[in-house]
Design an enzyme around this catalytic site. Structure first.
Site, mmCIF file in Angstrom:
data_model
loop_
_atom_site.group_PDB
_atom_site.id
_atom_site.type_symbol
_atom_site.label_atom_id
_atom_site.label_comp_id
_atom_site.label_asym_id
_atom_site.label_seq_id
_atom_site.Cartn_x
_atom_site.Cartn_y
_atom_site.Cartn_z
ATOM 1 N N LEU A 30 -59.397 -10.689 -17.230
ATOM 2 C CA LEU A 30 -58.316 -11.669 -17.316
ATOM 3 C C LEU A 30 -58.692 -12.892 -16.491
ATOM 4 O O LEU A 30 -59.294 -12.764 -15.419
ATOM 5 C CB LEU A 30 -57.008 -11.073 -16.779
ATOM 6 N N SER A 31 -58.343 -14.058 -16.984
ATOM 7 C CA SER A 31 -58.601 -15.288 -16.235
ATOM 8 C C SER A 31 -57.816 -15.264 -14.925
ATOM 9 O O SER A 31 -56.590 -15.120 -14.948
ATOM 10 C CB SER A 31 -58.158 -16.498 -17.067
ATOM 11 N N PRO A 32 -58.479 -15.398 -13.756
ATOM 12 C CA PRO A 32 -57.748 -15.369 -12.484
ATOM 13 C C PRO A 32 -56.656 -16.436 -12.393
ATOM 14 O O PRO A 32 -55.547 -16.154 -11.929
ATOM 15 C CB PRO A 32 -58.850 -15.608 -11.437
ATOM 16 N N ASP A 33 -56.952 -17.646 -12.849
ATOM 17 C CA ASP A 33 -55.943 -18.698 -12.758
ATOM 18 C C ASP A 33 -54.732 -18.362 -13.623
ATOM 19 O O ASP A 33 -53.581 -18.486 -13.177
ATOM 20 C CB ASP A 33 -56.519 -20.050 -13.178
ATOM 21 N N SER A 80 -50.720 -26.059 -8.526
ATOM 22 C CA SER A 80 -52.111 -26.486 -8.696
ATOM 23 C C SER A 80 -53.045 -25.490 -8.019
ATOM 24 O O SER A 80 -52.762 -25.019 -6.911
ATOM 25 C CB SER A 80 -52.310 -27.874 -8.072
ATOM 26 N N GLN A 81 -54.136 -25.177 -8.710
ATOM 27 C CA GLN A 81 -55.198 -24.390 -8.080
ATOM 28 C C GLN A 81 -56.221 -25.360 -7.500
ATOM 29 O O GLN A 81 -56.755 -26.210 -8.214
ATOM 30 C CB GLN A 81 -55.897 -23.475 -9.092
ATOM 31 N N TYR A 120 -48.017 -43.254 -9.304
ATOM 32 C CA TYR A 120 -48.337 -43.563 -7.911
ATOM 33 C C TYR A 120 -47.821 -44.923 -7.430
ATOM 34 O O TYR A 120 -46.952 -44.999 -6.571
ATOM 35 C CB TYR A 120 -49.858 -43.474 -7.695
ATOM 36 N N HIS A 163 -52.921 -40.055 -2.686
ATOM 37 C CA HIS A 163 -53.236 -39.361 -3.932
ATOM 38 C C HIS A 163 -53.664 -40.269 -5.092
ATOM 39 O O HIS A 163 -54.231 -39.798 -6.072
ATOM 40 C CB HIS A 163 -52.004 -38.549 -4.356
ATOM 41 N N LYS A 173 -60.475 -10.489 -12.674
ATOM 42 C CA LYS A 173 -61.783 -10.545 -13.358
ATOM 43 C C LYS A 173 -62.199 -9.156 -13.829
ATOM 44 O O LYS A 173 -62.728 -8.988 -14.933
ATOM 45 C CB LYS A 173 -62.854 -11.103 -12.407
ATOM 46 N N SER A 174 -61.945 -8.143 -12.982
ATOM 47 C CA SER A 174 -62.320 -6.772 -13.351
ATOM 48 C C SER A 174 -61.521 -6.275 -14.554
ATOM 49 O O SER A 174 -61.942 -5.355 -15.244
ATOM 50 C CB SER A 174 -62.102 -5.824 -12.157
ATOM 51 N N TYR A 211 -45.217 -26.962 -14.104
ATOM 52 C CA TYR A 211 -46.348 -27.884 -14.207
ATOM 53 C C TYR A 211 -47.545 -27.253 -13.498
ATOM 54 O O TYR A 211 -47.435 -26.841 -12.340
ATOM 55 C CB TYR A 211 -45.980 -29.210 -13.524
ATOM 56 N N PRO A 254 -51.076 -35.312 -0.333
ATOM 57 C CA PRO A 254 -51.267 -33.924 0.111
ATOM 58 C C PRO A 254 -51.947 -33.876 1.485
ATOM 59 O O PRO A 254 -52.645 -34.800 1.900
ATOM 60 C CB PRO A 254 -52.200 -33.327 -0.955
#
Length: 596
Positions: free
Chosen positions: A399-402, A526-527, A80, A315, A395-396, A424, A93
């Site tokens: 499986l991990s959503p991310d 990024s989530q 930064y 940031h 999820k159903s 990344y 952001p």
């Protein structure tokens, strides 16, 4: 809120052999056989018993014993404060909130008054240390970033910037925010004599006065904050700050609790959401709202007459989660608080912050306008919602959503480019004292095998499903290791920096073309989940790459995809189309297999 801070573990230095082994694994899908064999030899040389790697590892472990967090100041400076390009697009952001529909200026100001009151309501919780402690499953997370959001600002310097935070322990506690309208800045006291935040009605009365006193656009001093940091640092320290009037105004901005930007309406494009993304990332350009900002301010809240609402944040203070916690609280407050009413009580008059601008500063402002407008034209941005399903579907499938979404992005990129690329994903290390992030590497041997199989019609669906599950599980495992302090990227960076600090040459491992390719993140992702349909937007980290942020809801997925128009290799619409298809193909694959 901070009772647990002292008991948090320190960020570990991972085992050297483990990091080097993982490094070879993650670069394998990125390079050809010849390059990989060369890298393998360099890794063996670096990691041999009694070699350079062990010596640097020992130095890094000593640093970790001496400091609360061995990475903290290195990362703050390198990621930064030493960064010299503009913070706009590249660093800061913008977060797009659900759009509002205002019927005239008064409704804009009424909403803005509620927004300010909602943010102050959250600040009370910060000051009282009553914000619930974030947890990862049962593990408490470091809350240090929450204390760096308010009354904070980045200050430009030549070669290196600094960040100041005027916290509760500083001499004179700030009691004002700064409101900017038509490029003109005003200081507003937002507490009464007993340090109780003013009501939305009283804040609204002050905002009305600000608008009455700034009916026409002024010289956009704020656009200087969009400049190259060395250029802005020179103007700030050698021209602006030397004038007494300017110095007082700059101090009022720096010390303010946060900034509110009352924006003008911009030309609405067909895609309102993408237009709002542009507004939040850069203000739309010098002819629009880019001068109605102070991009060095840690927190800026924007409310436009066209209903565009959001946050711009600098940031260096924090990652997304603390900002989203604030945003969710603010939007809850706005939706639940009663209508703003006129009041007969007269709060303290807003104070106009004046600037004395000589010819050299005016010339710098003109130059900043031109630079920014070039950046604005270069940004290729696309905000899109995938509506067929949301995180409930992976999820159903257990499986991990991310991880599922990350593999969908790998498939989309492969579909367009026919190769894997260094990817990344931001992984939080807040499980540790003063933790920030490490890299979750989504491109893997397993993800590449799945992507290749999806292009091959001779491979049975059942095998493709098995490869998909393997790729998703591999990503999930790597993510868990990363947030547990066992990532490789910050460790390798630490070994490189400790060598430089010791006056040694940069080790050959880091001069290798494979390493350069491994840290050239063509996908930076990024989530950032929110309970609202909000979406964080950021720019790519390399000239020929993409920035992708996503907010997964139960029944839909929101994506922001950015790139640079100057790159012939990127196209956000093309990638968004491929991502849409990847998500459909993966669902069809899993559902078809489930029926068999």
């Amino acid at each position: 809120m901070v009772a647990h801070q002292s008991s948090l573990p320190r960020l570990p230095v991972p085992n050297l052999a483990q990091t080097l082994q993982k490094y070879l694994k993650v670069v394998r899908p990125l390079v050809d056989d010849i390059a990989f064999q060369k890298t393998k030899q360099l890794v063996e040389e670096f990691g041999k018993p009694g070699g350079l790697g062990e010596s640097l590892q020992s130095k890094l472990q000593s640093r970790a014993q001496e400091r609360q967090n061995w990475l903290d100041d290195w990362w703050l400076h390198m990621a930064y404060l030493d960064y010299r390009d503009s913070v706009v697009i590249h660093v800061s952001p913008g977060i797009v909130c659900p759009p509002q529909d205002f019927n005239g200026k008064q409704e804009q100001l009424q909403f803005a008054a509620k927004l300010v009151a909602g943010v102050l309501d959250y600040k009370v919780q910060i000051d009282d240390q009553s914000v619930p402690i974030d947890k990862l499953r049962t593990r408490p997370l470091c809350m240090d970033q929450y204390y760096k959001l308010f009354s904070a600002c980045r200050l430009p310097g030549e070669q290196r910037d600094q960040v100041v935070v005027y916290g509760p322990d500083c001499g004179v506690r700030p009691r004002h925010i700064v409101v900017v309208h038509n490029n003109q800045f005003f200081s507003l006291d937002v507490y009464d004599n007993n340090w109780k935040p003013l009501s939305p009605d009283l804040i609204h009365a002050q905002l009305q006065r600000v608008v009455c006193q700034s009916k026409h656009p002024s010289v956009p001093v704020g656009i200087l904050t969009t400049e190259n940091r060395d250029t802005w640092g020179m103007v700030y320290n050698q021209a602006l700050k030397k004038d007494k009037t300017n110095k007082l105004s700059l101090e009022a901005i720096n010390r303010s609790i946060f900034m509110l930007c009352l924006d003008q309406e911009t030309v609405r494009e067909k895609d309102r959401w993408t237009s709002m993304g542009h507004q939040l990332m850069h203000g739309g350009g010098s002819q629009h709202n880019s001068g109605n900002r102070w991009f060095d301010k840690t927190l800026q809240f924007t409310v436009g007459t066209d209903g565009a609402v959001g946050i711009v944040y600098e940031h260096s203070a924090a990652e997304g989660p603390p900002i989203i916690a604030l945003l969710d609280h603010m939007l809850d407050y706005c939706s639940q608080s009663p209508a703003v009413k006129e009041t007969s009580v007269h709060p303290k008059e807003p104070e106009r912050l004046l600037f004395s601008l000589n010819n050299s500063v005016l010339e710098a402002i003109d130059n900043a306008k031109k630079s920014l407008d070039m950046q604005v034209r270069d940004l290729d941005l696309h905000l899109v919602t995938f509506k067929t399903y949301g995180k409930d579907f992976p999820k159903s499938q257990r499986l991990s959503p991310d991880s599922y979404i990350q593999i969908a992005m790998q498939l989309a990129y492969y579909e367009v480019n026919k190769v894997a690329c260094a990817t990344y994903e931001s992984g939080s290390t807040r499980m540790f004292h003063l933790g920030r992030t490490d890299t979750i590497r989504s491109a893997s041997v397993e993800s590449l095998k799945f992507c290749q199989a999806m292009q091959d019609s001779s491979i049975q669906p059942s095998e493709k499903v098995a490869l998909l599950r393997r790729a998703v599980e591999g990503h999930k495992r790597y993510a868990q290791e990363t947030v547990s302090g066992q990532g490789i990227d910050r460790h390798l960076l630490g070994l490189k920096l400790i060598a430089v600090e010791a006056g040694l040459d940069v080790p050959d491992l880091f001069e290798d073309s494979t390493y350069e390719q491994a840290v050239h993140f063509k996908l930076s992702t990024s989530q950032v989940p929110s309970k609202y349909d909000s979406l964080l937007c950021f720019g790519p980290v390399v000239p020929d790459g993409y920035g992708i942020c996503y907010n997964p809801a139960e029944d839909h997925l929101n994506f922001c995809i950015s790139a640079f128009n100057r790159s012939r290799e990127t196209d956000t619409v093309k990638l968004a189309t491929a991502l849409n298809q990847s998500l459909l193909d993966m669902q069809e694959l899993l559902q078809t297999q489930a029926k068999l």
